[in-house]
Write a protein that holds these residues in place. Structure first.
Motif, PDB file in Angstrom:
ATOM      1  N   UNK A  61      13.418  -2.820   0.064  1.00  0.00           N
ATOM      2  CA  UNK A  61      12.155  -3.473  -0.262  1.00  0.00           C
ATOM      3  C   UNK A  61      10.990  -2.551  -0.519  1.00  0.00           C
ATOM      4  N   UNK A  62      11.235  -1.249  -0.616  1.00  0.00           N
ATOM      5  CA  UNK A  62      10.161  -0.294  -0.877  1.00  0.00           C
ATOM      6  C   UNK A  62       9.905  -0.168  -2.376  1.00  0.00           C
ATOM      7  N   UNK A  63       8.661   0.119  -2.729  1.00  0.00           N
ATOM      8  CA  UNK A  63       8.312   0.442  -4.100  1.00  0.00           C
ATOM      9  C   UNK A  63       8.560   1.927  -4.324  1.00  0.00           C
ATOM     10  N   UNK A  64       9.284   2.253  -5.388  1.00  0.00           N
ATOM     11  CA  UNK A  64       9.635   3.640  -5.666  1.00  0.00           C
ATOM     12  C   UNK A  64       9.243   3.993  -7.093  1.00  0.00           C
ATOM     13  N   UNK A  65       8.577   5.112  -7.238  1.00  0.00           N
ATOM     14  CA  UNK A  65       8.289   5.704  -8.538  1.00  0.00           C
ATOM     15  C   UNK A  65       8.929   7.081  -8.584  1.00  0.00           C
ATOM     16  N   UNK A  66       8.994   7.674  -9.753  1.00  0.00           N
ATOM     17  CA  UNK A  66       9.445   9.062  -9.856  1.00  0.00           C
ATOM     18  C   UNK A  66       8.352   9.869 -10.538  1.00  0.00           C
ATOM     19  N   UNK A  67       8.264  11.150 -10.182  1.00  0.00           N
ATOM     20  CA  UNK A  67       7.308  12.027 -10.841  1.00  0.00           C
ATOM     21  C   UNK A  67       8.052  13.205 -11.449  1.00  0.00           C
ATOM     22  N   UNK A  68       7.693  13.538 -12.673  1.00  0.00           N
ATOM     23  CA  UNK A  68       8.362  14.599 -13.422  1.00  0.00           C
ATOM     24  C   UNK A  68       7.350  15.650 -13.842  1.00  0.00           C
ATOM     25  N   UNK A  69       7.681  16.896 -13.577  1.00  0.00           N
ATOM     26  CA  UNK A  69       6.881  18.020 -14.064  1.00  0.00           C
ATOM     27  C   UNK A  69       7.568  18.568 -15.302  1.00  0.00           C
ATOM     28  N   UNK A  70       6.822  18.665 -16.389  1.00  0.00           N
ATOM     29  CA  UNK A  70       7.393  19.038 -17.677  1.00  0.00           C
ATOM     30  C   UNK A  70       7.081  20.501 -17.990  1.00  0.00           C
ATOM     31  N   UNK A  71       8.124  21.244 -18.326  1.00  0.00           N
ATOM     32  CA  UNK A  71       7.979  22.662 -18.659  1.00  0.00           C
ATOM     33  C   UNK A  71       8.426  22.917 -20.093  1.00  0.00           C
ATOM     34  N   UNK A  72       8.079  24.089 -20.607  1.00  0.00           N
ATOM     35  CA  UNK A  72       8.501  24.501 -21.935  1.00  0.00           C
ATOM     36  C   UNK A  72      10.027  24.583 -21.984  1.00  0.00           C
ATOM     37  N   UNK A  73      10.601  24.170 -23.105  1.00  0.00           N
ATOM     38  CA  UNK A  73      12.046  24.210 -23.249  1.00  0.00           C
ATOM     39  C   UNK A  73      12.730  22.898 -22.947  1.00  0.00           C
ATOM     40  N   UNK A  74      11.977  21.915 -22.469  1.00  0.00           N
ATOM     41  CA  UNK A  74      12.540  20.586 -22.207  1.00  0.00           C
ATOM     42  C   UNK A  74      12.393  19.763 -23.479  1.00  0.00           C
ATOM     43  N   UNK A  75      13.475  19.511 -24.169  1.00  0.00           N
ATOM     44  CA  UNK A  75      13.440  18.847 -25.469  1.00  0.00           C
ATOM     45  C   UNK A  75      12.919  17.422 -25.354  1.00  0.00           C
ATOM     46  N   UNK A  76      12.142  17.009 -26.353  1.00  0.00           N
ATOM     47  CA  UNK A  76      11.572  15.664 -26.355  1.00  0.00           C
ATOM     48  C   UNK A  76      12.661  14.605 -26.268  1.00  0.00           C
ATOM     49  N   UNK A  77      13.791  14.828 -26.959  1.00  0.00           N
ATOM     50  CA  UNK A  77      14.885  13.860 -26.936  1.00  0.00           C
ATOM     51  C   UNK A  77      15.447  13.695 -25.522  1.00  0.00           C
ATOM     52  N   UNK A  78      15.536  14.808 -24.785  1.00  0.00           N
ATOM     53  CA  UNK A  78      16.052  14.732 -23.408  1.00  0.00           C
ATOM     54  C   UNK A  78      15.066  14.025 -22.483  1.00  0.00           C
ATOM     55  N   UNK A 103       0.810  -1.216   0.000  1.00  0.00           N
ATOM     56  CA  UNK A 103       0.000   0.000   0.000  1.00  0.00           C
ATOM     57  C   UNK A 103       0.852   1.280   0.000  1.00  0.00           C
ATOM     58  N   UNK A 104       2.166   1.152   0.106  1.00  0.00           N
ATOM     59  CA  UNK A 104       3.020   2.339   0.216  1.00  0.00           C
ATOM     60  C   UNK A 104       3.941   2.466  -0.988  1.00  0.00           C
ATOM     61  N   UNK A 105       3.967   3.671  -1.552  1.00  0.00           N
ATOM     62  CA  UNK A 105       4.844   3.984  -2.681  1.00  0.00           C
ATOM     63  C   UNK A 105       5.562   5.298  -2.392  1.00  0.00           C
ATOM     64  N   UNK A 106       6.864   5.313  -2.563  1.00  0.00           N
ATOM     65  CA  UNK A 106       7.579   6.586  -2.549  1.00  0.00           C
ATOM     66  C   UNK A 106       7.547   7.148  -3.971  1.00  0.00           C
ATOM     67  N   UNK A 107       7.169   8.403  -4.089  1.00  0.00           N
ATOM     68  CA  UNK A 107       7.153   9.075  -5.396  1.00  0.00           C
ATOM     69  C   UNK A 107       8.183  10.199  -5.352  1.00  0.00           C
ATOM     70  N   UNK A 108       9.329   9.944  -5.967  1.00  0.00           N
ATOM     71  CA  UNK A 108      10.459  10.874  -5.880  1.00  0.00           C
ATOM     72  C   UNK A 108      10.415  11.867  -7.033  1.00  0.00           C
TER      73      UNK A 108
END
Length: 398
Positions: A162-179, A124-129
């Motif tokens: 043993x923890x489940x870890x996800x990451x969250x990303x906020x996308x802004x203008x100027x961040x190239x699709x390739x990157x 039931x617990x997830x770290x979202x970094x």
């Protein structure tokens, strides 16, 4: 587009139940902010622009549990601020897990390795970094060097425990699709799921130049998904939400799907846009004029495509139209051809700027509470002094 099966089944059952009960509006995820204080000052964040008297406030563990019980959503996301600053965060999470709530603890990970002993691994617990991209991009986004390396180290330490870890990303203008694609490749190598959302244009954010408009958002995500063809990026979103980001779905926001509870109360109308507060969840649902918010209805919502408004819409669409969801799952996200028609903006009402007045109102309430507390303390001290004098007099007389 993998979401853990156990979690998917439980949340799917909850959605079906709401449909069978005929409920039009219901919560899917509680956005629980037990504090606003943070140990970073990101240029795209509008969540920490408060006086110290407010930044020093905390929701108690009991208030957090009561909010989860009152709301009834199957999942609780704990953003902030930085939740790991909260002295009771381990207790808060433990109580939510005991209630069988899926808990996504959002963190910049600066304190994560130090605080891991406060938590126990649980389905039931997830770290979202919080990671907004690869090293240079992320450190620039959070206005501090070295944060990316510390976050990656914390992710590896948490996974090793043993923890489940996800990451969250906020996308802004100027961040190239390739990157962005390279970043998603990195998350796959790291063995974590990833959620992405275009940045909401907070009116108080220091950097106002790099928020994406809807057209740029759709084009950028199409480019990203095109680069991801054949790759196994592990998105923690429904397929229809990703399809919406690519401009293939004409969804409307459902802000009640992710209601926000913070130190002020229940925030109207959503986690991103604070235009008043209610004391109870019931009052939030019944007194908010939902029809006056959303893209095409309110100027502040014009460019928003954030997950907290549109992920509930996508989840409901998947239940209402499973064939549409199945099509995306089978054939992937369309990255070429015409996009879904855009929402008409010609009749949206103008923005109202109420942040300053709300802050002053809350400060007045804080000062009033502090004055009452000081008065009660003084009265208690006076009573204790009087009792002591009375006891001394009685002893002398005897």
């Amino acid at each position: 587009m993998a979401i853990p099966f156990f979690k998917e089944i439980k949340i799917g059952s909850y959605l079906v139940k709401q449909k069978l009960l005929g409920r039009k509006r219901y919560p899917l995820v509680l956005m629980l902010e037990p504090l606003f204080r943070c140990n970073l000052a990101c240029v795209g964040c509008g969540k920490i622009d408060y006086p110290d008297a407010i930044l020093n406030r905390r929701m108690s563990a009991q208030e957090c549990w009561d909010a989860a019980d009152e709301c009834g959503a199957p999942m609780v996301a704990i953003p902030g601020g930085e939740p790991l600053i909260h002295k009771e965060i381990g207790e808060i999470v433990r109580g939510l897990v005991e209630r069988k709530k899926f808990v996504s603890l959002c963190t910049n990970a600066l304190l994560l390795e130090k605080k891991l002993d406060l938590f126990e691994p649980s389905p039931y617990l997830f770290f979202s970094v919080h990671l907004d991209g690869l090293k240079d991009h992320h450190d620039k986004a959070v206005s501090q060097k070295g944060v990316f390396d510390r976050a990656v180290s914390a992710i590896k330490a948490a996974k090793a425990r043993g923890f489940t870890v996800n990451v969250n990303a906020t996308i802004f203008d100027g961040h190239a699709a390739e990157d962005i694609a390279k970043f998603l490749d990195f998350t796959t190598e790291l063995g974590v799921g990833v959620s992405m959302s275009p940045g909401y244009a907070y009116e108080r954010a220091p950097d106002q130049e790099h928020f994406l408009n809807r057209t740029k958002t759709k084009k950028l995500f199409r480019d990203v998904f095109a680069l991801g063809k054949g790759k196994k990026w592990n998105f923690m979103h429904s397929g229809l939400f990703l399809d919406f980001l690519a401009g293939n779905q004409n969804f409307e926001c459902e802000p009640w799907g992710m209601p926000a509870r913070n130190i002020f109360g229940w925030q109207k109308p959503c986690y991103l846009l604070g235009e008043g507060y209610t004391k109870t969840f019931k009052e939030l649902m019944e007194t908010t004029d939902w029809d006056t918010y959303g893209t095409g209805k309110y100027e502040k919502c014009a460019d928003c495509m954030a997950h907290c408004g549109y992920e509930p819409t996508a989840a409901n669409a998947a239940v209402s139209n499973p064939l549409k969801a199945l099509k995306v799952a089978m054939f992937g996200i369309k990255t070429e051809g015409p996009m879904a028609p855009e929402i008409d903006m010609s009749k949206q009402r103008p923005a109202q700027y109420v942040f300053s007045s709300e802050v002053q109102k809350r400060l007045s309430e804080i000062r009033a509470d502090e004055a009452k507390a000081a008065e009660a303390k003084a009265a208690k001290l006076a009573a204790a002094t009087a009792d002591a004098k009375s006891a001394q007099s009685a002893s002398t007389a005897a």
